[in-house]
Design a protein around this motif. Structure first.
Motif, PDB file in Angstrom:
ATOM      1  N   ASP A  37       0.854  -1.186   0.000  1.00 38.90           N
ATOM      2  CA  ASP A  37       0.000   0.000   0.000  1.00 38.90           C
ATOM      3  C   ASP A  37       0.890   1.236   0.000  1.00 38.90           C
ATOM      4  O   ASP A  37       2.101   1.154   0.187  1.00 38.90           O
ATOM      5  CB  ASP A  37      -0.911  -0.013   1.231  1.00 38.90           C
ATOM      6  N   SER A  38       0.271   2.402  -0.197  1.00 42.78           N
ATOM      7  CA  SER A  38       1.010   3.666  -0.209  1.00 42.78           C
ATOM      8  C   SER A  38       1.642   3.936   1.152  1.00 42.78           C
ATOM      9  O   SER A  38       1.064   3.614   2.192  1.00 42.78           O
ATOM     10  CB  SER A  38       0.066   4.816  -0.575  1.00 42.78           C
ATOM     11  N   SER A  39       2.804   4.545   1.127  1.00 43.21           N
ATOM     12  CA  SER A  39       3.485   4.889   2.367  1.00 43.21           C
ATOM     13  C   SER A  39       2.875   6.155   2.964  1.00 43.21           C
ATOM     14  O   SER A  39       2.391   7.023   2.250  1.00 43.21           O
ATOM     15  CB  SER A  39       4.977   5.115   2.097  1.00 43.21           C
ATOM     16  N   HIS A  40       2.916   6.241   4.300  1.00 42.75           N
ATOM     17  CA  HIS A  40       2.293   7.364   4.991  1.00 42.75           C
ATOM     18  C   HIS A  40       3.303   8.089   5.877  1.00 42.75           C
ATOM     19  O   HIS A  40       4.497   7.763   5.890  1.00 42.75           O
ATOM     20  CB  HIS A  40       1.083   6.887   5.798  1.00 42.75           C
ATOM     21  N   MET A 216       4.051  -0.875  -5.794  1.00 42.76           N
ATOM     22  CA  MET A 216       4.208  -0.238  -4.488  1.00 42.76           C
ATOM     23  C   MET A 216       5.683   0.057  -4.177  1.00 42.76           C
ATOM     24  O   MET A 216       6.000   1.042  -3.517  1.00 42.76           O
ATOM     25  CB  MET A 216       3.608  -1.123  -3.396  1.00 42.76           C
ATOM     26  N   ALA A 219       6.463   3.201  -6.010  1.00 38.73           N
ATOM     27  CA  ALA A 219       5.857   4.349  -5.316  1.00 38.73           C
ATOM     28  C   ALA A 219       6.656   4.710  -4.067  1.00 38.73           C
ATOM     29  O   ALA A 219       6.847   5.899  -3.760  1.00 38.73           O
ATOM     30  CB  ALA A 219       4.411   4.031  -4.949  1.00 38.73           C
ATOM     31  N   ASP A 223       8.542   8.222  -3.047  1.00 36.07           N
ATOM     32  CA  ASP A 223       8.319   8.897  -1.763  1.00 36.07           C
ATOM     33  C   ASP A 223       9.647   9.239  -1.104  1.00 36.07           C
ATOM     34  O   ASP A 223       9.852  10.358  -0.619  1.00 36.07           O
ATOM     35  CB  ASP A 223       7.510   8.005  -0.816  1.00 36.07           C
ATOM     36  N   THR A 414      -1.045   9.900   3.428  1.00 31.67           N
ATOM     37  CA  THR A 414       0.052   9.398   2.606  1.00 31.67           C
ATOM     38  C   THR A 414       1.122  10.474   2.467  1.00 31.67           C
ATOM     39  O   THR A 414       0.860  11.672   2.604  1.00 31.67           O
ATOM     40  CB  THR A 414      -0.422   8.981   1.208  1.00 31.67           C
ATOM     41  N   GLN A 416       2.661  11.388  -0.250  1.00 33.39           N
ATOM     42  CA  GLN A 416       2.400  12.253  -1.403  1.00 33.39           C
ATOM     43  C   GLN A 416       1.327  13.284  -1.096  1.00 33.39           C
ATOM     44  O   GLN A 416       1.432  14.447  -1.487  1.00 33.39           O
ATOM     45  CB  GLN A 416       2.010  11.405  -2.619  1.00 33.39           C
TER      46      GLN A 416
END
Length: 798
Positions: A37-40, A216, A219, A223, A414, A416
């Motif tokens: 999943d997207s990093s936060h 991922m 992505a 990041d 996230t 981004q």
């Protein structure tokens, strides 16, 4: 090499001496992300803080660091996410009617609620999208209002999880009510479809997993690049290490520290301890925490049988239907979560490394299990306990509303999104530098305010110093360092030398960046107050530049960070001719407009004829200069000189009013628009050339707009006051127009008046009381005076 101490999770308490295995060199393994999943921002906290320590060790203390990081690209979370996505894709291809899709959504809705929010159940009627809101408030209203499930204490992960599940049901209920099909109901549909069809998925085709993890991973790398995090020296992936993992596990089994059961292999904690080893060295208090043990095993491990003891953990898992698999001596299976890092780290760094790092949530069971199985693998009978890691560094949590920021809790922003809406990469890094790397942090408005103030103070210091050096013609040609001997008697140089000692002491004390940030701030504030010479100010600015570069606060800077100030993103690696075009265009525009004024003053004509910024630029370009700010200075100086000359003749010469106004308008526009929009601020100085400062255009434009808004508001208030005065004046003279003899005649409270128009009798026929008569006479006198003024102003005929 400086004497450094560090907080080592293997040795609780204060910092301990940091002594790498090999002088001047550090081997370091960092647990990378599980790429599903997207990093936060929680990931940003971990990896930015890790990056800061790495940079300090390399660029302040001079270590050569071999930094290895992994990607976990096979894991229960990845399997579940990828499999469910594939199942939903397949479900959408089925020729369902609208009613059949709705029925599927309704069943998924009920199943999700029963599994995750049991308090919604009732004996009165089955839960559905229509009675859901009422049930939600009755069952979880106190949690939604900020309370806890128990009614005591502060909200934590349990309450955050409830809110996450309720949010999912909110979306699904709305989708069912509006008949939007799959859209909006995905989060309740995915687990339901998984429960129905997971065993039907063909996992021999692993693209469903690799498509997810590759996307991922890409992505995540973006990041990290956007956050100015240095890339690892080496990256490892679990799927590239499966044969080595099998062999590693075989060795542990052969040494008697693991056993096979029903196609899975489990670590034997009891055997490990009986051989003289320590289990749960990082978190001994969590050794028997069943919830953490189960979380470490993964949700797909439920149902696997054959463990001798509940705490024993999987090194190799038998693959069930619907899971990816690889061959092994124990049958088709997949690696356990913890074994992955042990194998990859040992392959790259050997049987002992200096540093192992990760988030604090990994301490138990992940890192404790890593330690145990690695030390079991390298165990030699009779030689005592093996040391696989010398120093374990754990980064503190980033919290939100009392809960750790987590993908599984969906309470995250996230990276981004944060960079697009809330932070710059520099600003975010400053926030993290304000806290100790091993402490938990919850970003508060006060913390943000402190970070913004720190950044603004340094930004202004760099801007002013560069502007003064540019004014003196010394930008880029000044000092690189200045010792006390060269500047004897300078109070600021004494402060600089003390700051160097204080900063080194702070960084030597387990990388105490909050203390280091205060050292920098104090020095800059002293420099701002100082009357020392420009070379001394420059020496301070260059040292501060080196430290902020070391901390990673300038994405454009490279070691050894001996420039001056922090550059805007993209200030380097731009073709010089392309980079200076806006500045050259601004100068050419101003030059043409000044020529168009057809001024007769010789000073202006001479300046127009003599200035040739293109030649200055060409010389800088030939020298190899890449800094756009420095390359732009010839054009900016030429523009500023023209403006200064125009301001001078307006003040001293006799000009036509129209020409004078044109010059003033041009001067203001150049300062407030032409240059502001390029990120250039001109500070007017008396009897000196204007000071040229490079300031982010967004900040200058915001200040201009704020000033314009204040002026507009002031004008609005002035106009409103004018209108109010006019209205009051109109009302005054409208009242004054009435003769005092007539002022009470229309009042229904009276029925008889005397010769002057003063009331004599009340409406009921009684006499007006004397006290009232006295009051009415005062009003009559005031009206007479006002009416007399009216007659004087407008005449008797008005």
């Amino acid at each position: 090499m400086a004497s450094i101490t560090v907080h080592n999770s293997l040795k609780p308490g204060g910092p301990v001496p940091f002594v790498p295995r090999e002088e001047g060199k550090i081997s370091w393994y960092a647990c990378g992300p599980t790429v599903y999943d997207s990093s936060h921002l929680g990931h940003a906290r971990n990896y930015v803080s890790t990056d800061i320590i790495r940079r300090i060790l390399m660029h302040h203390f001079g270590f050569k660091v071999n930094f290895v990081m992994n990607y976990t690209d096979v894991d229960d979370k990845i399997i579940i996410r990828a499999r469910r996505r594939r199942l939903l894709e397949l479900e959408k291809e089925k020729p369902y009617s609208t009613e059949e899709v709705r029925d599927l959504g309704s069943k998924a809705f009920t199943a999700y609620a029963k599994s995750n929010l049991p308090l919604l159940e009732s004996d009165s009627a089955p839960l559905d999208e229509n009675n859901y809101q009422e049930r939600k408030q009755a069952a979880y209203g106190k949690v939604l209002a900020g309370g806890t499930l128990s009614g005591e204490g502060k909200p934590s992960d349990a309450e955050a999880k409830v809110k996450m599940h309720l949010n999912n049901l909110d979306s699904a209920a709305l989708a069912l009510q509006n008949a939007t099909g799959y859209h909006g109901a995905e989060e309740v549909l995915l687990p339901y479809l998984d429960s129905l069809y997971k065993e039907t998925i063909d996992t021999s085709d692993q693209t469903m997993f690799t498509d997810l993890t590759k996307a991922m991973e890409k992505a995540f790398e973006k990041d990290m690049s956007d956050l100015n995090v240095l890339p690892p020296d080496e990256v490892t992936r679990v799927t590239e290490y499966v044969p080595q993992i099998v062999k590693f596990v075989e060795t542990i089994v052969e040494k008697g520290f693991a056993y096979e059961a029903n196609g899975s292999v489990y670590f034997d904690i009891s055997a490990f301890e009986k051989a003289g080893n320590t289990y749960a060295r990082l978190r001994p208090e969590s050794k028997n925490d069943k919830a953490l043990q189960e979380e470490g095993e993964g949700s797909l491990s439920k149902g696997l049988e054959g463990k001798k003891r509940s705490g024993d953990f999987a090194l190799w898992k038998q693959s069930k239907k619907g899971e990816p698999f690889w061959p092994s001596p124990w049958g088709l299976g997949r690696p356990g979560w913890h074994i992955e890092c042990s194998v990859m780290a040992s392959d790259k760094l050997g049987e002992q490394m200096d540093i192992h790092s990760g988030g604090i949530d990994l301490a138990f069971p992940h890192h404790d299990n890593e330690l145990a199985q690695s030390e079991a693998h390298f165990h030699v009978c009779g030689k005592g306990e093996h040391t696989w890691v010398k120093y374990f560094l754990h980064m503190g949590h980033l919290s939100i509303a009392g809960s750790k920021m987590s993908k599984s809790l969906k309470n995250f922003q996230t990276i981004q999104d944060a960079l697009a809406t809330t932070y710059t990469a520099r600003n975010m890094r400053i926030v993290f530098l304000m806290g100790r790397w091993n402490d938990g942090v919850e970003i508060s408005p006060d913390m943000r305010k402190q970070a913004d103030s720190w950044e603004t103070t340094l930004d202004n210091f760099f801007t002013n110093t560069k502007a003064r050096l540019s004014e003196a013609g010394a930008l880029g040609a000044g000092v690189k360092d200045l010792s006390l001997a060269e500047g004897s008697g300078s109070a600021l140089l004494t402060e600089l030398e003390q700051a160097k000692k204080d900063l080194n002491a702070a960084l030597s004390n387990s990388f105490d960046t909050p203390a280091a940030m205060q050292v920098i701030l104090r020095l800059v504030k002293e420099a701002n107050k100082s009357s020392d010479s420009l070379p001394v100010i420059e020496a301070v600015a260059r040292w501060v530049t080196k430290i902020v570069g070391t901390f990673g606060l300038d994405a454009s800077a490279k070691p050894p960070y001996d420039g001056l100030g922090w550059a805007s993103a993209g200030a380097t690696n731009i073709d010089p001719k392309v980079g200076i075009k806006p500045y050259a265009a601004a100068y050419e525009k101003v030059k043409q407009e000044v020529e168009g004024l057809a001024l007769t003053e010789e000073s202006v004509k001479t300046l127009l004829a003599q200035q040739n910024p293109e030649v200055e630029f060409s010389e800088l370009e030939k020298s190899g200069e890449k800094d756009i700010e420095k390359l732009a200075l010839p054009y900016l100086r030429a523009t500023s000189r023209l403006r200064d000359e125009l301001r001078g003749i307006v003040a001293s010469a006799t000009l036509e009013p129209k020409t004078k106004q044109a010059i003033l308008s041009l001067s203001d526009r150049v300062r407030d628009y032409d240059l502001t929009d390029l990120g250039v601020q001109l500070d007017d100085q008396t009897d000196k050339p204007s000071l040229i400062k490079f300031v982010p255009a967004s900040r200058l434009i915001a200040a201009r707009e704020e000033k314009a808004a204040l002026l507009a508001e002031k004008a609005r208030q002035k106009e409103e006051a004018r209108k109010a005065r006019e209205k009051a004046e109109e009302e005054k003279w409208a009242k004054a127009k009435v003769p005092p003899q007539d002022m009470f005649k229309s009042d229904a409270n009276y029925q008889e008046w005397d010769a002057e128009g003063l009331p004599a009798k009340l409406a009921d026929g009684s006499e007006v009381p004397k006290s009232q008569v006295k009051k009415l006479k005062k009003e009559w006198d005031r009206q007479k005076k006002l009416h007399d003024e009216y007659l004087v102003k407008f005449g008797a005929s008005a």
